[in-house]
Scaffold this motif. Structure first.
Motif, PDB file in Angstrom:
ATOM      1  N   GLU A  50       0.830  -1.210   0.000  1.00 18.02           N
ATOM      2  CA  GLU A  50       0.000   0.000   0.000  1.00 18.02           C
ATOM      3  C   GLU A  50       0.869   1.266   0.000  1.00 18.02           C
ATOM      4  O   GLU A  50       0.604   2.200  -0.758  1.00 18.02           O
ATOM      5  CB  GLU A  50      -0.927   0.001   1.219  1.00 18.02           C
ATOM      6  CG  GLU A  50      -1.878   1.184   1.235  1.00 18.02           C
ATOM      7  CD  GLU A  50      -2.831   1.152   2.425  1.00 18.02           C
ATOM      8  OE1 GLU A  50      -3.408   2.214   2.722  1.00 18.02           O
ATOM      9  OE2 GLU A  50      -2.993   0.097   3.043  1.00 18.02           O
ATOM     10  N   GLU A  51       1.915   1.280   0.812  1.00 18.48           N
ATOM     11  CA  GLU A  51       2.813   2.433   0.860  1.00 18.48           C
ATOM     12  C   GLU A  51       3.493   2.650  -0.489  1.00 18.48           C
ATOM     13  O   GLU A  51       3.637   3.788  -0.954  1.00 18.48           O
ATOM     14  CB  GLU A  51       3.878   2.237   1.943  1.00 18.48           C
ATOM     15  CG  GLU A  51       3.354   2.335   3.352  1.00 18.48           C
ATOM     16  CD  GLU A  51       4.383   1.940   4.407  1.00 18.48           C
ATOM     17  OE1 GLU A  51       5.540   1.627   4.044  1.00 18.48           O
ATOM     18  OE2 GLU A  51       4.017   1.922   5.587  1.00 18.48           O
ATOM     19  N   THR A  52       3.901   1.565  -1.114  1.00 19.97           N
ATOM     20  CA  THR A  52       4.574   1.660  -2.403  1.00 19.97           C
ATOM     21  C   THR A  52       3.611   2.156  -3.478  1.00 19.97           C
ATOM     22  O   THR A  52       3.995   2.968  -4.330  1.00 19.97           O
ATOM     23  CB  THR A  52       5.189   0.297  -2.785  1.00 19.97           C
ATOM     24  OG1 THR A  52       6.042  -0.131  -1.718  1.00 19.97           O
ATOM     25  CG2 THR A  52       6.007   0.401  -4.057  1.00 19.97           C
ATOM     26  N   ASN A  53       2.366   1.700  -3.433  1.00 14.44           N
ATOM     27  CA  ASN A  53       1.348   2.213  -4.366  1.00 14.44           C
ATOM     28  C   ASN A  53       1.152   3.715  -4.177  1.00 14.44           C
ATOM     29  O   ASN A  53       0.999   4.464  -5.157  1.00 14.44           O
ATOM     30  CB  ASN A  53       0.027   1.470  -4.190  1.00 14.44           C
ATOM     31  CG  ASN A  53      -0.029   0.178  -4.960  1.00 14.44           C
ATOM     32  OD1 ASN A  53       0.499   0.069  -6.064  1.00 14.44           O
ATOM     33  ND2 ASN A  53      -0.665  -0.822  -4.382  1.00 14.44           N
ATOM     34  N   ASN A  54       1.148   4.165  -2.935  1.00 17.90           N
ATOM     35  CA  ASN A  54       1.022   5.599  -2.659  1.00 17.90           C
ATOM     36  C   ASN A  54       2.226   6.374  -3.200  1.00 17.90           C
ATOM     37  O   ASN A  54       2.066   7.485  -3.728  1.00 17.90           O
ATOM     38  CB  ASN A  54       0.860   5.853  -1.161  1.00 17.90           C
ATOM     39  CG  ASN A  54      -0.492   5.420  -0.644  1.00 17.90           C
ATOM     40  OD1 ASN A  54      -1.467   5.342  -1.386  1.00 17.90           O
ATOM     41  ND2 ASN A  54      -0.557   5.105   0.638  1.00 17.90           N
ATOM     42  N   ASP A  55       3.414   5.779  -3.089  1.00 17.51           N
ATOM     43  CA  ASP A  55       4.614   6.410  -3.646  1.00 17.51           C
ATOM     44  C   ASP A  55       4.485   6.547  -5.165  1.00 17.51           C
ATOM     45  O   ASP A  55       4.856   7.582  -5.738  1.00 17.51           O
ATOM     46  CB  ASP A  55       5.866   5.610  -3.309  1.00 17.51           C
ATOM     47  CG  ASP A  55       6.239   5.682  -1.834  1.00 17.51           C
ATOM     48  OD1 ASP A  55       5.745   6.591  -1.129  1.00 17.51           O
ATOM     49  OD2 ASP A  55       7.033   4.821  -1.391  1.00 17.51           O
ATOM     50  N   ILE A  56       3.954   5.524  -5.801  1.00 16.43           N
ATOM     51  CA  ILE A  56       3.762   5.570  -7.256  1.00 16.43           C
ATOM     52  C   ILE A  56       2.810   6.700  -7.625  1.00 16.43           C
ATOM     53  O   ILE A  56       3.068   7.455  -8.574  1.00 16.43           O
ATOM     54  CB  ILE A  56       3.253   4.219  -7.797  1.00 16.43           C
ATOM     55  CG1 ILE A  56       4.369   3.178  -7.725  1.00 16.43           C
ATOM     56  CG2 ILE A  56       2.753   4.351  -9.241  1.00 16.43           C
ATOM     57  CD1 ILE A  56       3.939   1.764  -8.070  1.00 16.43           C
ATOM     58  N   ILE A  57       1.745   6.846  -6.880  1.00 18.06           N
ATOM     59  CA  ILE A  57       0.774   7.927  -7.140  1.00 18.06           C
ATOM     60  C   ILE A  57       1.478   9.284  -7.037  1.00 18.06           C
ATOM     61  O   ILE A  57       1.283  10.161  -7.887  1.00 18.06           O
ATOM     62  CB  ILE A  57      -0.429   7.830  -6.182  1.00 18.06           C
ATOM     63  CG1 ILE A  57      -1.272   6.601  -6.530  1.00 18.06           C
ATOM     64  CG2 ILE A  57      -1.272   9.102  -6.228  1.00 18.06           C
ATOM     65  CD1 ILE A  57      -2.323   6.250  -5.492  1.00 18.06           C
ATOM     66  N   ASP A  58       2.311   9.444  -6.011  1.00 20.64           N
ATOM     67  CA  ASP A  58       3.054  10.704  -5.843  1.00 20.64           C
ATOM     68  C   ASP A  58       4.011  10.940  -7.009  1.00 20.64           C
ATOM     69  O   ASP A  58       4.089  12.052  -7.548  1.00 20.64           O
ATOM     70  CB  ASP A  58       3.842  10.699  -4.535  1.00 20.64           C
ATOM     71  CG  ASP A  58       2.949  10.773  -3.303  1.00 20.64           C
ATOM     72  OD1 ASP A  58       1.764  11.170  -3.426  1.00 20.64           O
ATOM     73  OD2 ASP A  58       3.439  10.422  -2.207  1.00 20.64           O
ATOM     74  N   TYR A  59       4.744   9.900  -7.406  1.00 16.33           N
ATOM     75  CA  TYR A  59       5.679  10.037  -8.524  1.00 16.33           C
ATOM     76  C   TYR A  59       4.959  10.333  -9.835  1.00 16.33           C
ATOM     77  O   TYR A  59       5.455  11.105 -10.661  1.00 16.33           O
ATOM     78  CB  TYR A  59       6.543   8.782  -8.684  1.00 16.33           C
ATOM     79  CG  TYR A  59       7.562   8.606  -7.590  1.00 16.33           C
ATOM     80  CD1 TYR A  59       8.363   9.661  -7.154  1.00 16.33           C
ATOM     81  CD2 TYR A  59       7.739   7.366  -6.991  1.00 16.33           C
ATOM     82  CE1 TYR A  59       9.292   9.489  -6.158  1.00 16.33           C
ATOM     83  CE2 TYR A  59       8.685   7.184  -5.988  1.00 16.33           C
ATOM     84  CZ  TYR A  59       9.463   8.251  -5.575  1.00 16.33           C
ATOM     85  OH  TYR A  59      10.397   8.076  -4.583  1.00 16.33           O
TER      86      TYR A  59
ATOM     87  N   GLN B 145      10.103   8.675 -14.171  1.00 24.38           N
ATOM     88  CA  GLN B 145       9.789   7.441 -14.887  1.00 24.38           C
ATOM     89  C   GLN B 145      10.580   6.281 -14.289  1.00 24.38           C
ATOM     90  O   GLN B 145      10.039   5.180 -14.098  1.00 24.38           O
ATOM     91  CB  GLN B 145      10.094   7.589 -16.385  1.00 24.38           C
ATOM     92  CG  GLN B 145       9.099   8.463 -17.115  1.00 24.38           C
ATOM     93  CD  GLN B 145       9.502   8.771 -18.550  1.00 24.38           C
ATOM     94  OE1 GLN B 145      10.681   8.767 -18.903  1.00 24.38           O
ATOM     95  NE2 GLN B 145       8.509   9.057 -19.377  1.00 24.38           N
ATOM     96  N   GLU B 146      11.837   6.527 -13.981  1.00 27.45           N
ATOM     97  CA  GLU B 146      12.668   5.491 -13.358  1.00 27.45           C
ATOM     98  C   GLU B 146      12.140   5.117 -11.981  1.00 27.45           C
ATOM     99  O   GLU B 146      12.075   3.938 -11.621  1.00 27.45           O
ATOM    100  CB  GLU B 146      14.120   5.954 -13.250  1.00 27.45           C
ATOM    101  CG  GLU B 146      14.881   5.907 -14.545  1.00 27.45           C
ATOM    102  CD  GLU B 146      16.336   6.330 -14.376  1.00 27.45           C
ATOM    103  OE1 GLU B 146      16.759   6.665 -13.247  1.00 27.45           O
ATOM    104  OE2 GLU B 146      17.056   6.317 -15.385  1.00 27.45           O
ATOM    105  N   LYS B 147      11.764   6.132 -11.204  1.00 34.92           N
ATOM    106  CA  LYS B 147      11.238   5.886  -9.857  1.00 34.92           C
ATOM    107  C   LYS B 147       9.970   5.038  -9.927  1.00 34.92           C
ATOM    108  O   LYS B 147       9.800   4.102  -9.136  1.00 34.92           O
ATOM    109  CB  LYS B 147      10.935   7.203  -9.134  1.00 34.92           C
ATOM    110  CG  LYS B 147      12.133   8.004  -8.762  1.00 34.92           C
ATOM    111  CD  LYS B 147      12.777   7.441  -7.540  1.00 34.92           C
ATOM    112  CE  LYS B 147      13.860   8.367  -7.025  1.00 34.92           C
ATOM    113  NZ  LYS B 147      14.535   7.795  -5.880  1.00 34.92           N
TER     114      LYS B 147
END
Length: 135
Positions: free
Chosen positions: A85-94, A114-116
């Protein structure tokens, strides 16, 4: 011992030092849940003992003791779900940052985000693979 032999000896020792965690990790690969966690800590403990790192050895002994006392597979599963869930949230931010970088045509930042995003997607893949072992 000649200088050439000493250099060769040191190089071999360094290579062994680098490869030992990989080997230790592969020995625990087929285990699951708490058993895998215990194995990984025990392998790190063995390495710390071999290289004489007393502080790390002490910390790992404490970690192993606590893991054996408190570890349960349901908590490990919940922890993986939380990391996903935290990683999905990071993706949304990126993705939001990427959209802004594209809007202002900031090429370096576009590439960076894009790399992130790809790194985070790969992380989710690994977390989901690990999670699948709990079902």
């Amino acid at each position: 011992m000649t200088k050439k032999r000493m250099v060769l000896f040191l190089m071999m020792a360094f290579i062994n030092f680098l490869l030992t965690p990989v080997i230790a990790s592969s020995e625990c690969h087929n285990l699951k849940g708490c058993e895998k966690k215990f194995c990984e800590i025990e392998k790190q403990l063995t390495i710390a003992q071999e290289i004489g790192n007393k502080d790390k050895e002490k910390g790992l002994k404490k970690s192993l003791k606590n893991a054996k006392k408190y570890c349960n597979n349901e908590d490990l599963k919940d922890s993986l779900l939380e990391k996903i869930e935290e990683t999905n949230n990071d993706i949304i931010d990126y993705e939001s940052d990427l959209k802004e970088a594209k809007q202002y045509e900031k090429t370096e930042k576009i590439h960076k985000y894009q790399e992130k995003i790809e790194e985070e997607k790969e992380k989710i893949k690994h977390l989901k693979d690990e999670l699948s072992t709990y079902k």
